[in-house]
Design a protein around this motif. Structure first.
Motif, PDB file in Angstrom:
ATOM      1  N   ASP A 116       0.851  -1.181   0.000  1.00  0.00           N
ATOM      2  CA  ASP A 116       0.000   0.000   0.000  1.00  0.00           C
ATOM      3  C   ASP A 116       0.895   1.241   0.000  1.00  0.00           C
ATOM      4  O   ASP A 116       1.830   1.333   0.793  1.00  0.00           O
ATOM      5  CB  ASP A 116      -0.866  -0.010   1.269  1.00  0.00           C
ATOM      6  N   CYS A 118       0.677   5.107   0.523  1.00  0.00           N
ATOM      7  CA  CYS A 118      -0.193   6.181   0.993  1.00  0.00           C
ATOM      8  C   CYS A 118       0.548   6.913   2.096  1.00  0.00           C
ATOM      9  O   CYS A 118       1.484   6.368   2.688  1.00  0.00           O
ATOM     10  CB  CYS A 118      -1.491   5.575   1.537  1.00  0.00           C
ATOM     11  N   CYS A 120      -1.154   8.174   4.821  1.00  0.00           N
ATOM     12  CA  CYS A 120      -1.904   8.142   6.093  1.00  0.00           C
ATOM     13  C   CYS A 120      -1.279   7.231   7.144  1.00  0.00           C
ATOM     14  O   CYS A 120      -1.384   7.488   8.332  1.00  0.00           O
ATOM     15  CB  CYS A 120      -3.370   7.755   5.863  1.00  0.00           C
ATOM     16  N   SER A 163      -2.982   4.378  -2.780  1.00  0.00           N
ATOM     17  CA  SER A 163      -4.361   4.438  -2.290  1.00  0.00           C
ATOM     18  C   SER A 163      -4.730   5.812  -1.755  1.00  0.00           C
ATOM     19  O   SER A 163      -5.732   5.957  -1.061  1.00  0.00           O
ATOM     20  CB  SER A 163      -4.573   3.383  -1.197  1.00  0.00           C
ATOM     21  N   LYS A 192     -11.924   4.743  -5.465  1.00  0.00           N
ATOM     22  CA  LYS A 192     -11.956   4.478  -4.027  1.00  0.00           C
ATOM     23  C   LYS A 192     -12.910   5.481  -3.393  1.00  0.00           C
ATOM     24  O   LYS A 192     -12.689   6.685  -3.451  1.00  0.00           O
ATOM     25  CB  LYS A 192     -10.550   4.627  -3.449  1.00  0.00           C
ATOM     26  N   TYR A 198     -14.816   1.311   6.065  1.00  0.00           N
ATOM     27  CA  TYR A 198     -13.386   1.198   6.368  1.00  0.00           C
ATOM     28  C   TYR A 198     -13.087   1.205   7.867  1.00  0.00           C
ATOM     29  O   TYR A 198     -11.927   1.161   8.264  1.00  0.00           O
ATOM     30  CB  TYR A 198     -12.574   2.355   5.746  1.00  0.00           C
ATOM     31  N   PHE A 201     -10.610  -1.276   9.598  1.00  0.00           N
ATOM     32  CA  PHE A 201      -9.239  -1.126   9.082  1.00  0.00           C
ATOM     33  C   PHE A 201      -8.492  -0.033   9.826  1.00  0.00           C
ATOM     34  O   PHE A 201      -7.321  -0.168  10.154  1.00  0.00           O
ATOM     35  CB  PHE A 201      -9.269  -0.771   7.596  1.00  0.00           C
ATOM     36  N   ARG A 202      -9.192   1.063  10.077  1.00  0.00           N
ATOM     37  CA  ARG A 202      -8.493   2.193  10.703  1.00  0.00           C
ATOM     38  C   ARG A 202      -8.043   1.843  12.102  1.00  0.00           C
ATOM     39  O   ARG A 202      -7.014   2.314  12.572  1.00  0.00           O
ATOM     40  CB  ARG A 202      -9.366   3.438  10.648  1.00  0.00           C
ATOM     41  N   ARG A 214     -12.190  12.043   4.962  1.00  0.00           N
ATOM     42  CA  ARG A 214     -11.430  11.885   3.714  1.00  0.00           C
ATOM     43  C   ARG A 214     -12.259  12.268   2.491  1.00  0.00           C
ATOM     44  O   ARG A 214     -11.929  11.902   1.367  1.00  0.00           O
ATOM     45  CB  ARG A 214     -10.913  10.450   3.611  1.00  0.00           C
ATOM     46  N   GLN A 218     -11.267  11.114  -1.269  1.00  0.00           N
ATOM     47  CA  GLN A 218     -11.936   9.873  -1.690  1.00  0.00           C
ATOM     48  C   GLN A 218     -13.280  10.230  -2.327  1.00  0.00           C
ATOM     49  O   GLN A 218     -13.854  11.285  -2.060  1.00  0.00           O
ATOM     50  CB  GLN A 218     -12.118   8.953  -0.488  1.00  0.00           C
ATOM     51  N   LYS A 245     -13.142  -0.009  -4.874  1.00  0.00           N
ATOM     52  CA  LYS A 245     -13.126  -0.246  -3.431  1.00  0.00           C
ATOM     53  C   LYS A 245     -14.132   0.667  -2.754  1.00  0.00           C
ATOM     54  O   LYS A 245     -14.119   1.854  -3.039  1.00  0.00           O
ATOM     55  CB  LYS A 245     -11.706   0.049  -2.922  1.00  0.00           C
ATOM     56  N   TYR A 269     -11.833  -4.727  -3.809  1.00  0.00           N
ATOM     57  CA  TYR A 269     -11.400  -4.862  -2.421  1.00  0.00           C
ATOM     58  C   TYR A 269     -12.626  -5.085  -1.538  1.00  0.00           C
ATOM     59  O   TYR A 269     -13.434  -4.175  -1.364  1.00  0.00           O
ATOM     60  CB  TYR A 269     -10.650  -3.593  -2.000  1.00  0.00           C
ATOM     61  N   SER A 272     -12.641  -4.030   5.116  1.00  0.00           N
ATOM     62  CA  SER A 272     -12.741  -4.488   6.501  1.00  0.00           C
ATOM     63  C   SER A 272     -14.177  -4.507   7.024  1.00  0.00           C
ATOM     64  O   SER A 272     -14.584  -5.456   7.696  1.00  0.00           O
ATOM     65  CB  SER A 272     -11.872  -3.592   7.388  1.00  0.00           C
ATOM     66  N   TYR A 311      -9.946 -10.393   3.400  1.00  0.00           N
ATOM     67  CA  TYR A 311      -9.425 -10.932   4.660  1.00  0.00           C
ATOM     68  C   TYR A 311      -9.892 -12.373   4.857  1.00  0.00           C
ATOM     69  O   TYR A 311      -9.437 -13.046   5.778  1.00  0.00           O
ATOM     70  CB  TYR A 311      -9.898 -10.059   5.841  1.00  0.00           C
TER      71      TYR A 311
HETATM   72  C1  PBG Z   1      -5.559   3.939   3.225  1.00  0.00           C
HETATM   73  C2  PBG Z   1      -6.322   2.664   3.152  1.00  0.00           C
HETATM   74  C3  PBG Z   1      -7.550   2.399   3.775  1.00  0.00           C
HETATM   75  C4  PBG Z   1      -7.901   1.094   3.444  1.00  0.00           C
HETATM   76  C5  PBG Z   1      -6.896   0.586   2.645  1.00  0.00           C
HETATM   77  N1  PBG Z   1      -5.921   1.590   2.458  1.00  0.00           N
HETATM   78  C6  PBG Z   1      -8.334   3.249   4.696  1.00  0.00           C
HETATM   79  C7  PBG Z   1      -8.897   4.502   4.182  1.00  0.00           C
HETATM   80  O1  PBG Z   1      -8.719   4.881   3.033  1.00  0.00           O
HETATM   81  O2  PBG Z   1      -9.558   5.196   4.951  1.00  0.00           O
HETATM   82  C8  PBG Z   1      -9.146   0.408   3.885  1.00  0.00           C
HETATM   83  C9  PBG Z   1      -9.158  -1.069   3.740  1.00  0.00           C
HETATM   84  C10 PBG Z   1     -10.229  -1.756   4.513  1.00  0.00           C
HETATM   85  O3  PBG Z   1     -11.144  -1.132   5.076  1.00  0.00           O
HETATM   86  O4  PBG Z   1     -10.162  -2.987   4.558  1.00  0.00           O
HETATM   87  N2  PBG Z   1      -4.257   3.850   2.831  1.00  0.00           N
END
Ligand code: PBG
Length: 321
Positions: A116, A118, A120, A163, A192, A198, A201-202, A214, A218, A245, A269, A272, A311
């Motif tokens: 990945d 990014c 963040c 991403s 995305k 999400y 994931f966070r 975001r 996004q 995604k 994708y 999460s 996952y």
């Molecule tokens: C950010 C990123 C995110 C996810 C993958 N890469 C979070 C976001 O953009 O807020 C989310 C993946 C998931 O929810 O499984 N680099």
């Protein structure tokens, strides 16, 4: 009267008429990597998924590879004291992800590693681009994203997966990879969406923004054509693969994009929140876990996804689905 029921008389007949079948090679399995040794940290919001230190990741990969899963996606979980305004840790050639990539390549040379790309994960503010005050500065983020991709590629990543949803990021990555004559390919998180799915994931990655949301980078899920335009722009900038995604709520985008650009591999994708809802629904006795995942993943592939990040990949193969 057309006799449709002849296609459904018994399991063997239904199997013959099934157009869509899923196998291990469809999957890209995500991993969360932490620093240290001997670390296996179960993630509460993602039942069955843990963060691993590199040594433990290598052990877990033994099973993954044995199951026939040949593609993984790495996320770095960076300790707070290494984060700063500029995401410096992200483009350190000795970053956690670079060390993980080198170790994995040494042990599993044929495993395809996606990383990945990014900001963040690495910035103290937790946004995917650089900040100018409270505004995201698109263009000054591009060279930093390119530098992250470069160190991942030099470490041996097969694919880098930007991403951040910054405009022009694919061209920035492609250019730097070309200058350095690296064979690494690009999987663009093209469409995305700013999604409610999400959340888990966070928590897993510790990458929530510490103010705002975001939605300025996004995509807005109320748009219809923009997703296709984003994908087209990434293809024009030279991406190798594209992505939509999340997956299940965006099957229409997957299908339209796949029909419009059939020659470009389409990844979806299953994020999460999609995973956690199914897992928790099953734990509450509301849904059959295996059949629920099988149906969701089949729908994603039926819409046109060539590859699915999920996952559930290991469970899927373990359970012989
Ligand atoms: C950010 C990123 C995110 C996810 C993958 N890469 C979070 C976001 O953009 O807020 C989310 C993946 C998931 O929810 O499984 N680099």
């Amino acid at each position: 009267m057309k006799r449709f029921r002849q296609f459904r008389t018994d399991a063997a007949t239904r199997d013959i008429y099934a157009d869509i079948r899923i196998s291990a090679s469809d999957f890209i399995y995500p991993y969360f990597v932490v620093d240290g040794v001997n670390e296996i940290q179960p993630i509460k919001s993602l039942k069955g998924i843990s963060r691993f230190s590199i040594d433990k990741l290598l052990i877990d990969l033994d099973e993954t590879v044995r199951l026939g899963i040949d593609k993984i996606l790495l996320f770095g979980v960076i300790s707070t004291n290494l984060k700063d305004e500029l995401g410096t840790e992200g483009y350190d050639p000795n970053s956690l992800i670079c060390r993980a990539v080198r170790a994995i390549k040494k042990t599993f040379p044929t495993l395809q590693i996606f990383t990945d790309v990014c900001l963040c994960e690495y910035t103290s503010h937790g946004h995917c681009g650089l900040l100018d005050g409270e505004r995201i500065d698109n263009d000054s983020s591009l060279p930093l994203l390119a530098k992250i991709a470069l160190v991942h590629a030099q470490a041996g990543a097969d694919f880098v997966a930007p991403s951040a949803m910054m405009d022009g990021q694919i061209e920035a990555l492609k250019t730097i990879l070309k200058i350095h004559q690296l064979p690494t390919k690009v999987l663009a998180y093209s469409a995305k969406y700013a999604s409610n799915f999400y959340g888990p994931f966070r928590e897993a990655a510790g990458s929530a923004p510490n103010f705002g949301d975001r939605k300025t980078y996004q995509m807005d899920y109320r748009t219809l054509h923009q997703g296709i335009d984003e994908i087209e722009a990434d293809i024009k900038e030279g991406t190798d693969w594209v992505m939509v995604k999340p997956a299940l709520a965006y099957l229409d985008i997957i299908q339209r994009a796949h029909q419009k650009f059939p020659e470009v591999p389409m990844t979806a994708y299953q994020v999460s929140g999609e995973y956690a809802l199914l897992k928790n629904g099953a734990a509450a006795g509301l849904i059959n876990e295996e059949q629920g995942f099988l149906e969701s993943l089949t729908a994603i592939k039926r819409a046109g996804a060539n590859f699915i990040i999920t996952y559930y990949a290991k469970d899927f193969v373990r359970k012989g689905l």
